[in-house]
Motif scaffolding. Structure first.
Motif, PDB file in Angstrom:
ATOM      1  N   SER A  27      31.293-105.126  28.859  1.00 33.08           N
ATOM      2  CA  SER A  27      31.855-104.196  27.878  1.00 33.08           C
ATOM      3  C   SER A  27      30.921-103.919  26.717  1.00 33.08           C
ATOM      4  CB  SER A  27      33.188-104.741  27.346  1.00 33.08           C
ATOM      5  OG  SER A  27      33.015-106.029  26.775  1.00 33.08           O
ATOM      6  N   ASP A  28      29.853-104.726  26.562  1.00 34.72           N
ATOM      7  CA  ASP A  28      28.877-104.475  25.497  1.00 34.72           C
ATOM      8  C   ASP A  28      27.880-103.379  25.874  1.00 34.72           C
ATOM      9  OD1 ASP A  28      27.318-105.729  27.390  1.00 34.72           O
ATOM     10  OD2 ASP A  28      26.785-107.451  26.155  1.00 34.72           O
ATOM     11  N   GLY A  29      28.026-102.809  27.072  1.00 41.54           N
ATOM     12  CA  GLY A  29      27.162-101.716  27.498  1.00 41.54           C
ATOM     13  C   GLY A  29      25.925-102.151  28.259  1.00 41.54           C
ATOM     14  N   TYR A  30      25.715-103.462  28.411  1.00 39.30           N
ATOM     15  CA  TYR A  30      24.528-103.959  29.105  1.00 39.30           C
ATOM     16  C   TYR A  30      24.838-104.283  30.577  1.00 39.30           C
ATOM     17  CZ  TYR A  30      21.815-104.587  24.806  1.00 39.30           C
ATOM     18  OH  TYR A  30      21.118-104.388  23.646  1.00 39.30           O
ATOM     19  N   TYR A  31      23.807-104.095  31.408  1.00 40.41           N
ATOM     20  CA  TYR A  31      23.820-104.603  32.769  1.00 40.41           C
ATOM     21  C   TYR A  31      23.153-105.983  32.757  1.00 40.41           C
ATOM     22  CZ  TYR A  31      24.998 -99.938  34.519  1.00 40.41           C
ATOM     23  OH  TYR A  31      25.620 -98.746  34.772  1.00 40.41           O
ATOM     24  N   TYR A  32      23.792-106.954  33.384  1.00 46.95           N
ATOM     25  CA  TYR A  32      23.250-108.311  33.463  1.00 46.95           C
ATOM     26  C   TYR A  32      22.882-108.627  34.912  1.00 46.95           C
ATOM     27  CZ  TYR A  32      24.870-109.023  28.706  1.00 46.95           C
ATOM     28  OH  TYR A  32      25.054-108.920  27.348  1.00 46.95           O
ATOM     29  N   PHE A  33      21.724-109.254  35.095  1.00 44.75           N
ATOM     30  CA  PHE A  33      21.188-109.524  36.430  1.00 44.75           C
ATOM     31  C   PHE A  33      20.859-111.002  36.574  1.00 44.75           C
ATOM     32  CE2 PHE A  33      17.611-110.196  39.258  1.00 44.75           C
ATOM     33  CZ  PHE A  33      17.918-109.438  40.375  1.00 44.75           C
ATOM     34  N   VAL A  34      21.348-111.612  37.663  1.00 41.95           N
ATOM     35  CA  VAL A  34      20.966-112.976  38.030  1.00 41.95           C
ATOM     36  C   VAL A  34      20.646-112.991  39.520  1.00 41.95           C
ATOM     37  CG1 VAL A  34      22.273-114.159  36.224  1.00 41.95           C
ATOM     38  CG2 VAL A  34      23.379-113.627  38.395  1.00 41.95           C
ATOM     39  N   ALA A  35      19.843-113.956  39.940  1.00 39.16           N
ATOM     40  CA  ALA A  35      19.462-114.061  41.354  1.00 39.16           C
ATOM     41  C   ALA A  35      18.762-115.397  41.576  1.00 39.16           C
ATOM     42  CB  ALA A  35      18.537-112.911  41.757  1.00 39.16           C
ATOM     43  N   SER A  36      18.562-115.755  42.847  1.00 41.83           N
ATOM     44  CA  SER A  36      17.753-116.916  43.189  1.00 41.83           C
ATOM     45  C   SER A  36      16.288-116.586  42.935  1.00 41.83           C
ATOM     46  CB  SER A  36      17.936-117.286  44.665  1.00 41.83           C
ATOM     47  OG  SER A  36      19.283-117.523  44.971  1.00 41.83           O
TER      48      SER A  36
END
Length: 230
Positions: A27-36
């Motif tokens: 909701s803050d407008g950011y895309y968040y990315f996580v991965a191995s």
């Protein structure tokens, strides 16, 4: 995750050398990315205001594996979720001993952060998500539906031949299952048993009041297929 480039339909990776990618838009407008990550030794998060900028954004390491024992090898498949005003990372990790290098002996764990920005603040280990068996388990995801929170994961049932099935359970909090533990998918079709009998990598899609599930099947190479929704 992949994006389409030019009219020639040339497909290029969004972020290279990252397995098990997971992206959420907050909701803050950011895309968040996580991965191995290739070293399988840490969890890092990156964020940007659009998908393309994720490529050049600077990853922030939020947690590193232990040297020995539990949580010390093969950190796989993290997912980032915002639940009840806190951030949670679900991930799989193996343990090492003098005779065990931690390959395919994973259990599922949870990290928690109270900060509004998951790239800041402190991440606390909430421990292992306990299931009915102490066996190979990974690829956890979670979602809320009709006021209840659910957890879906892949696990090896010691009493069933094969590598992993998909299970679902309600949760009493973001790190505790309240049961019952119900199997929702078992590798049985031809496209699910190429190389290995595997169902894993569940992801939920929502449309209105309907919830759909996609998942992966077969060996973790060019044979692995994505199926969904079901």
């Amino acid at each position: 995750m992949e994006i389409q480039q030019r009219a020639s339909h040339d497909i290029q990776p969004l972020i290279e050398q990252r397995a098990d990618p997971f992206i959420c838009r907050h909701s803050d407008g950011y895309y968040y990315f996580v991965a191995s990550v290739p070293e399988y030794d840490r969890i890092e998060i990156r964020r940007a205001q659009n998908l393309e900028k994720l490529v050049t954004s600077t990853p922030v390491v939020i947690w590193r594996k232990r040297e020995t024992g539990i949580l010390s090898a093969n950190i796989w498949a993290p997912e980032l979720h915002f639940i009840d005003d806190k951030w949670y990372v679900y991930f799989a990790a193996a343990h090492t001993t003098e005779t065990n290098e931690g390959l395919f002996d994973h259990r599922m764990y949870v990290l928690e952060n109270e900060n509004d920005n998951p790239l800041e603040g402190s991440w606390m280990e909430r421990g292992q998500v306990r299931t009915e068996w102490e066996s190979f388990a990974l690829d956890a995801t979670t979602f809320e539906h009709n006021g209840s929170r659910y957890y879906v994961w892949a696990q090896k049932d010691p009493n069933i031949g094969g590598n992993s099935n998909l299970y679902i359970s309600k949760m009493s909090n973001p790190w505790t299952l309240t049961g019952p533990q119900t199997m929702i998918s078992l590798p049985e079709y031809d496209w699910e048993i190429i190389g290995y009998k595997v169902n894993e990598g569940a992801a939920f899609l929502r449309k209105g009041n309907l919830v759909f599930l996609s998942y992966s099947a077969s060996a973790t190479d060019f044979n692995q297929l994505l199926h969904g929704p079901t």
